[in-house]
Design a protein around this motif. Structure first.
Motif, short mmCIF file in Angstrom:
data_model
loop_
_atom_site.label_atom_id
_atom_site.label_comp_id
_atom_site.label_asym_id
_atom_site.label_seq_id
_atom_site.Cartn_x
_atom_site.Cartn_y
_atom_site.Cartn_z
N VAL A 1 -5.60 -7.82 -15.18
CA VAL A 1 -4.73 -8.93 -14.78
C VAL A 1 -3.51 -9.07 -15.70
O VAL A 1 -2.48 -9.59 -15.28
N LEU A 2 -3.61 -8.58 -16.94
CA LEU A 2 -2.47 -8.63 -17.85
C LEU A 2 -1.67 -7.34 -17.83
O LEU A 2 -0.65 -7.23 -18.52
N ARG A 3 -2.14 -6.36 -17.06
CA ARG A 3 -1.47 -5.05 -16.93
C ARG A 3 -1.22 -4.40 -18.30
O ARG A 3 -0.12 -3.95 -18.61
N LEU A 4 -2.27 -4.38 -19.11
CA LEU A 4 -2.15 -3.86 -20.47
C LEU A 4 -2.33 -2.34 -20.48
O LEU A 4 -3.21 -1.81 -19.79
N PRO A 5 -1.55 -1.62 -21.28
CA PRO A 5 -1.67 -0.15 -21.33
C PRO A 5 -2.91 0.33 -22.07
O PRO A 5 -3.38 1.43 -21.84
N GLU A 6 -3.44 -0.51 -22.98
CA GLU A 6 -4.59 -0.14 -23.79
C GLU A 6 -5.75 -1.10 -23.55
O GLU A 6 -5.54 -2.26 -23.18
#
Length: 277
Positions: free
Chosen positions: A40-45
């Motif tokens: 949901v936060l579209r985090l790469p890691e």
């Protein structure tokens, strides 16, 4: 800009989870939450959650607390929407109820000063209400709650609970049991409230197992305390099934005491030596 520590208050039905801690091949609460947050936060890691109490497979939670560290810019942009987004992404058996910026010094695990569990037992001769069967253990003999409370009182205080814990290499089994009492709920269940500064593996379920032996007349009132004093596992004490156990609440000190508690909880405990040279 640095990082923000975010506190999550959550609950889950533990029946279909292999416990809290993530595992490569099994479904866990931590795995579901970390995946949902990253998505949901579209985090790469990947993110990593720290939790107040690592519940076992099949154990439920109503008042679990965890924290995660997020980039300040991510928090500023998405923090206000995170709760609703998680509601849309998480499976039906885990819910996050509150998302807040944690105060300075907060650590979900090490800042906690107590955890409170409830264990629910039904001793009706007809069995357990089908609507409660996922959260209540059925005991096939009537239980004397007064006798169990008499036995429970002898276990309070700081002790080495090795006899009630599954030993883990390098981990202490010294705990302070702050509260242990039974009561009859309105629906007739026998409910144990168990509160301690922390718990070791299987501790609550083993304590309940020993007191059920007292409640149904198989063992005398002093039996659980005698097992505790022996500091070794007793063959008569069963670790009762996990589905009757729920983490109800986690307690924390005032904000200004969080950092000090964090440091204190990381110190390995030992019992005071009596006598000696």
């Amino acid at each position: 800009m640095g990082e923000v520590r975010v506190r999550l208050d959550l609950s889950y039905d533990g029946r279909d989870f292999s416990g809290w801690a993530k595992q490569r091949e099994r479904r866990t609460v931590q795995g579901e939450l970390e995946s949902a947050i990253r998505t949901v936060l579209r985090l790469p890691e990947p993110v990593e959650l720290t939790v107040a109490g690592r519940t076992d497979a099949g154990v439920h939670a109503r008042g679990q607390v965890a924290h995660v560290d997020l980039d300040e810019r991510v928090w500023q942009e998405h923090g206000g929407k995170l709760l609703r987004r998680l509601a849309g992404r998480l499976p039906h058996d885990v819910r996050v109820w509150r998302v807040t910026r944690a105060p300075e010094g907060f650590d979900a695990r090490f800042s906690a000063i107590w955890r409170r569990y409830a264990y629910r037992v039904g001793d009706h001769p007809g069995g357990v209400d089908p609507l409660l069967r996922g959260f209540v253990l059925w005991h096939d003999r009537p239980l004397d709650v007064d006798l169990m409370n008499e036995a429970a009182a002898k276990l309070l205080g700081e002790h080495d609970f090795a006899a009630y814990c599954k030993k883990r290499e390098g981990a202490t089994t010294i705990r302070t049991l702050q509260r242990l009492e039974w009561e009859r709920a309105p629906e007739g269940l026998a409910v144990a409230t168990v509160r301690a500064d922390a718990f070791c593996h299987n501790m609550v379920r083993a304590l309940v197992g020993s007191m059920l032996l007292v409640g149904d007349g198989h063992r005398p009132v002093d039996f659980p305390a005698e097992v505790l004093a022996g500091r070794v596992r007793h063959s008569a004490v069963n670790v009762v099934r996990p589905h009757g156990l729920t983490l109800e609440e986690v307690g924390y000190p005032a904000d200004e005491l969080l950092a000090a508690r964090n440091l204190e909880a990381r110190s390995k405990r030992s019992l005071p030596v009596v006598g000696g040279c």
